[in-house]
Design an enzyme around this catalytic site. Sequence first.
Site, PDB file in Angstrom:
ATOM      1  N   SER A  69       0.296 -50.139-179.328  1.00 40.66           N
ATOM      2  CA  SER A  69       0.902 -50.218-180.658  1.00 40.66           C
ATOM      3  C   SER A  69       0.337 -51.409-181.424  1.00 40.66           C
ATOM      4  CB  SER A  69       2.410 -50.413-180.479  1.00 40.66           C
ATOM      5  OG  SER A  69       3.001 -50.798-181.698  1.00 40.66           O
TER       6      SER A  69
ATOM      7  N   TYR B 175      10.029 -54.764-176.444  1.00 39.68           N
ATOM      8  CA  TYR B 175       9.232 -53.528-176.466  1.00 39.68           C
ATOM      9  C   TYR B 175       7.760 -53.883-176.723  1.00 39.68           C
ATOM     10  CZ  TYR B 175       6.787 -49.866-179.022  1.00 39.68           C
ATOM     11  OH  TYR B 175       5.820 -49.009-179.485  1.00 39.68           O
TER      12      TYR B 175
ATOM     13  N   LYS C 296       4.051 -53.596-174.290  1.00 33.86           N
ATOM     14  CA  LYS C 296       2.739 -53.051-174.681  1.00 33.86           C
ATOM     15  C   LYS C 296       1.657 -54.112-174.439  1.00 33.86           C
ATOM     16  CE  LYS C 296       4.116 -49.028-176.220  1.00 33.86           C
ATOM     17  NZ  LYS C 296       3.840 -47.821-175.414  1.00 33.86           N
TER      18      LYS C 296
END
Length: 338
Positions: A124, A149, A153
């Site tokens: 992302s 989150y 990644k």
Amino acid sequence: MAILLTGGAGFIGSHTAVELLCAGYEVVIADDLSNSDASVIDRIETITGRRPAFYRINVADRAALETVFSAEAIDAVIHFAGFKAVGESVEKPLAYYRNNLDSALTVLEAMQAHGCARFIFSSSATVYGLTEQIPYTEQTERRGCTNPYGWTKYMIEQILQDAAAADGDLAVVLLRYFNPVGAHPSGLLGEKPSGVPNNLMPYVTQVACGIRTHLSVFGNDYPTPDGTGVRDYIHVQDLAQGHVAAYRYILEHKGCEAFNLGTGKGYSVLELVHTFERVNGMKIPYQIAPRRAGDIAMYYAAPDKAAAELGWRACKTLEDMCRDAWRWQCRLQADEET
Ligand code: UD1
């Protein structure tokens, strides 16, 4: 040989399954259906005329994953499986680190045991964190993430870089998505947020069909042309085609490379809202609300590396995204009423 899509019944995974099948590749889906449902597999078949092999498993379960690698000839893995809600990750950081890191590591270990050496990771633009250099290029200095989150990644990217450095046979592509929106033009696949949507487009479509009364626009005092936040929205079908291009690339390249998957164009919240109103012929009631914690004013991709090395560029417009997102929302409503 087949391509294994972990989380392949999800929003981006299902669209990628369609594009891979249409390009003639074999697809195997492993998904625990925790954020999707089995009808997605039927819909993939309806669109493509081909049914992917499907295993209902949690990919962090090594024994379950073993059954997939033993039964199927897996040439590459595209790893989508993972928790993805930014706000929830702030409330439940341990669950996010445990789930996202465990599943990536388990998949990598199973691949190693079975001599599978191609891995494409669903990353992302959140890994660029709080940098102020716009547009983001793959070389943009990353200044930490704003939520757990995002850190998962970031950490998985680091794990993959280290794994590729240690194993000369391993080929890894990191795909850094900007803001995926829209839905399949057939109206058969799209995003199904559980509860109140956090992201802009699903919120707008729920306002459009009357589930929500109005949109809250988070801040109109940012240093952007109209004061509202600017993002690089990308149609999920363009994004899915980026994965097909990444698979072709990985057949020819070893090592670890990152690519931005964005359009290179930023639109503000109000531009998106007004485009949605125009193409779908309706009004979206909205109110200006305070800024949302953790948001930044503006970012968009430099998509040139993906164009040069993957031979891929996004081609759908914001109009297409708004039209397809609304068609999907209507379909969801119709399904719920029957
Ligand atoms: C977030 C995540 C990103 C993830 C993406 C999924 C971060 C910092 N961001 O991006 O990693 O890939 O979701 O698409 O980790 N907005 C409103 N009202 C709303 C909802 C949103 O005004 O009800 C505004 C936001 O302030 C922002 C824009 O719309 O300016 C886009 O927000 P959103 O769709 O939530 O995506 P991001 O926060 O950019």
